[in-house]
Design a protein around this motif. Structure first.
Motif, PDB file in Angstrom:
ATOM      1  N   MET A   1       0.782  -1.080   0.106  1.00 13.90           N
ATOM      2  CA  MET A   1       0.040   0.088   0.075  1.00 13.90           C
ATOM      3  C   MET A   1       1.002   1.341   0.044  1.00 13.90           C
ATOM      4  O   MET A   1       0.617   2.225  -0.603  1.00 13.90           O
ATOM      5  CB  MET A   1      -1.106   0.119   1.125  1.00 13.90           C
ATOM      6  CG  MET A   1      -2.271   1.020   1.293  1.00 13.90           C
ATOM      7  SD  MET A   1      -3.165   0.311  -0.350  1.00 13.90           S
ATOM      8  CE  MET A   1      -4.599  -0.016   0.651  1.00 13.90           C
ATOM      9  N   ASN A   2       1.876   1.173   0.765  1.00 13.17           N
ATOM     10  CA  ASN A   2       2.713   2.517   0.993  1.00 13.17           C
ATOM     11  C   ASN A   2       3.534   2.533  -0.253  1.00 13.17           C
ATOM     12  O   ASN A   2       3.627   3.829  -0.823  1.00 13.17           O
ATOM     13  CB  ASN A   2       3.656   2.356   1.920  1.00 13.17           C
ATOM     14  CG  ASN A   2       3.004   2.490   3.465  1.00 13.17           C
ATOM     15  OD1 ASN A   2       1.921   2.924   3.462  1.00 13.17           O
ATOM     16  ND2 ASN A   2       3.509   1.965   4.541  1.00 13.17           N
ATOM     17  N   LEU A   3       3.948   1.378  -0.807  1.00 15.79           N
ATOM     18  CA  LEU A   3       4.664   1.594  -2.317  1.00 15.79           C
ATOM     19  C   LEU A   3       3.908   2.039  -3.364  1.00 15.79           C
ATOM     20  O   LEU A   3       4.333   2.726  -4.216  1.00 15.79           O
ATOM     21  CB  LEU A   3       5.188   0.322  -2.602  1.00 15.79           C
ATOM     22  CG  LEU A   3       6.266  -0.401  -1.867  1.00 15.79           C
ATOM     23  CD1 LEU A   3       6.874  -1.713  -2.255  1.00 15.79           C
ATOM     24  CD2 LEU A   3       7.668   0.430  -1.666  1.00 15.79           C
ATOM     25  N   ALA A   4       2.625   1.635  -3.191  1.00 11.70           N
ATOM     26  CA  ALA A   4       1.657   2.210  -4.394  1.00 11.70           C
ATOM     27  C   ALA A   4       1.387   3.555  -4.257  1.00 11.70           C
ATOM     28  O   ALA A   4       1.310   4.242  -5.034  1.00 11.70           O
ATOM     29  CB  ALA A   4       0.332   1.279  -4.406  1.00 11.70           C
ATOM     30  N   MET A   5       1.373   4.153  -2.872  1.00  9.58           N
ATOM     31  CA  MET A   5       1.319   5.532  -2.766  1.00  9.58           C
ATOM     32  C   MET A   5       2.422   6.320  -3.143  1.00  9.58           C
ATOM     33  O   MET A   5       2.192   7.440  -3.968  1.00  9.58           O
ATOM     34  CB  MET A   5       0.999   5.533  -1.121  1.00  9.58           C
ATOM     35  CG  MET A   5       0.823   7.167  -0.927  1.00  9.58           C
ATOM     36  SD  MET A   5       1.792   8.276   0.364  1.00  9.58           S
ATOM     37  CE  MET A   5       2.732   7.074   0.992  1.00  9.58           C
ATOM     38  N   LEU A   6       3.722   5.919  -2.862  1.00 12.08           N
ATOM     39  CA  LEU A   6       4.852   6.334  -3.332  1.00 12.08           C
ATOM     40  C   LEU A   6       4.846   6.695  -4.826  1.00 12.08           C
ATOM     41  O   LEU A   6       5.283   7.399  -5.287  1.00 12.08           O
ATOM     42  CB  LEU A   6       6.124   5.738  -2.733  1.00 12.08           C
ATOM     43  CG  LEU A   6       6.246   6.024  -1.260  1.00 12.08           C
ATOM     44  CD1 LEU A   6       7.306   5.165  -0.605  1.00 12.08           C
ATOM     45  CD2 LEU A   6       6.639   7.400  -0.794  1.00 12.08           C
ATOM     46  N   ALA A   7       4.712   5.574  -5.215  1.00  5.51           N
ATOM     47  CA  ALA A   7       4.487   5.265  -6.849  1.00  5.51           C
ATOM     48  C   ALA A   7       3.598   6.401  -7.432  1.00  5.51           C
ATOM     49  O   ALA A   7       3.858   7.190  -8.502  1.00  5.51           O
ATOM     50  CB  ALA A   7       4.166   3.998  -7.349  1.00  5.51           C
ATOM     51  N   ALA A   8       2.382   6.690  -6.743  1.00  4.05           N
ATOM     52  CA  ALA A   8       1.479   7.435  -7.124  1.00  4.05           C
ATOM     53  C   ALA A   8       1.789   9.036  -7.076  1.00  4.05           C
ATOM     54  O   ALA A   8       1.352   9.970  -7.764  1.00  4.05           O
ATOM     55  CB  ALA A   8       0.082   7.437  -6.558  1.00  4.05           C
ATOM     56  N   LEU A   9       2.685   8.919  -6.132  1.00  2.00           N
ATOM     57  CA  LEU A   9       3.423  10.496  -5.885  1.00  2.00           C
ATOM     58  C   LEU A   9       4.695  10.807  -6.946  1.00  2.00           C
ATOM     59  O   LEU A   9       5.165  11.952  -6.782  1.00  2.00           O
ATOM     60  CB  LEU A   9       3.798  10.524  -4.582  1.00  2.00           C
ATOM     61  CG  LEU A   9       2.905  10.620  -3.498  1.00  2.00           C
ATOM     62  CD1 LEU A   9       3.416  10.660  -1.953  1.00  2.00           C
ATOM     63  CD2 LEU A   9       1.817  11.910  -3.634  1.00  2.00           C
ATOM     64  N   GLY A  10       4.835   9.587  -7.725  1.00  2.00           N
ATOM     65  CA  GLY A  10       5.824  10.012  -8.789  1.00  2.00           C
ATOM     66  C   GLY A  10       7.281   9.217  -8.527  1.00  2.00           C
ATOM     67  O   GLY A  10       8.063   9.620  -9.578  1.00  2.00           O
ATOM     68  N   MET A  11       7.297   8.532  -7.519  1.00  2.00           N
ATOM     69  CA  MET A  11       8.636   7.992  -7.345  1.00  2.00           C
ATOM     70  C   MET A  11       8.682   6.610  -8.285  1.00  2.00           C
ATOM     71  O   MET A  11       7.762   5.752  -8.428  1.00  2.00           O
ATOM     72  CB  MET A  11       8.712   7.566  -5.871  1.00  2.00           C
ATOM     73  CG  MET A  11       9.052   8.588  -4.869  1.00  2.00           C
ATOM     74  SD  MET A  11       9.460   7.928  -3.286  1.00  2.00           S
ATOM     75  CE  MET A  11      11.140   7.382  -3.650  1.00  2.00           C
ATOM     76  N   THR A  12       9.915   6.546  -8.727  1.00  2.00           N
ATOM     77  CA  THR A  12      10.094   5.218  -9.760  1.00  2.00           C
ATOM     78  C   THR A  12      11.062   4.160  -9.323  1.00  2.00           C
ATOM     79  O   THR A  12      11.310   3.108  -9.971  1.00  2.00           O
ATOM     80  CB  THR A  12      10.570   5.833 -11.150  1.00  2.00           C
ATOM     81  OG1 THR A  12      11.772   6.709 -11.096  1.00  2.00           O
ATOM     82  CG2 THR A  12       9.155   6.765 -11.775  1.00  2.00           C
ATOM     83  N   ASP A  13      12.122   4.700  -8.718  1.00  2.00           N
ATOM     84  CA  ASP A  13      13.157   4.005  -8.149  1.00  2.00           C
ATOM     85  C   ASP A  13      12.660   3.045  -6.886  1.00  2.00           C
ATOM     86  O   ASP A  13      12.308   3.424  -5.611  1.00  2.00           O
ATOM     87  CB  ASP A  13      14.268   4.791  -7.518  1.00  2.00           C
ATOM     88  CG  ASP A  13      15.443   3.926  -7.117  1.00  2.00           C
ATOM     89  OD1 ASP A  13      15.578   2.682  -7.328  1.00  2.00           O
ATOM     90  OD2 ASP A  13      16.428   4.282  -6.760  1.00  2.00           O
ATOM     91  N   ILE A  14      12.565   1.357  -7.220  1.00  2.00           N
ATOM     92  CA  ILE A  14      11.858   0.794  -6.185  1.00  2.00           C
ATOM     93  C   ILE A  14      12.632   0.814  -4.907  1.00  2.00           C
ATOM     94  O   ILE A  14      12.099   0.672  -3.918  1.00  2.00           O
ATOM     95  CB  ILE A  14      11.642  -0.392  -6.760  1.00  2.00           C
ATOM     96  CG1 ILE A  14      10.763  -1.541  -5.818  1.00  2.00           C
ATOM     97  CG2 ILE A  14      12.837  -1.488  -7.113  1.00  2.00           C
ATOM     98  CD1 ILE A  14       9.224  -1.193  -5.522  1.00  2.00           C
TER      99      ILE A  14
END
Length: 72
Positions: A1-14
């Motif tokens: 869930m947190n990773l999805a939120m960070l991806a939605a905020l524009g982060m791309t580096d896993i």
């Protein structure tokens, strides 16, 4: 869930996302712990038993997994 939120905020580096997720989780848990201590809601004898059980379980799992790795 947190990773999805960070991806939605524009982060791309896993890796950076996972590092941030772990750090945020630690901060959140730290704040919760301080809050519970300050409120006096922790039952210390039970908490110590749970802590000892968690440590023992973690080390037992580590020993078991190392023995499995040697066999296979």
């Amino acid at each position: 869930m947190n990773l999805a939120m960070l991806a939605a905020l524009g982060m791309t580096d896993i890796h950076a996302m996972n590092k941030l997720k772990v750090m945020l989780g630690g901060v959140i848990n730290g704040v919760a712990t301080i809050t519970f201590i300050a409120a006096g809601t922790i039952l210390w004898p039970q908490a110590m038993v749970m802590t000892a059980g968690s440590i023992l379980g973690g080390y037992s799992a580590l020993i078991f997994l190392k023995s499995c790795r040697k066999r296979g």
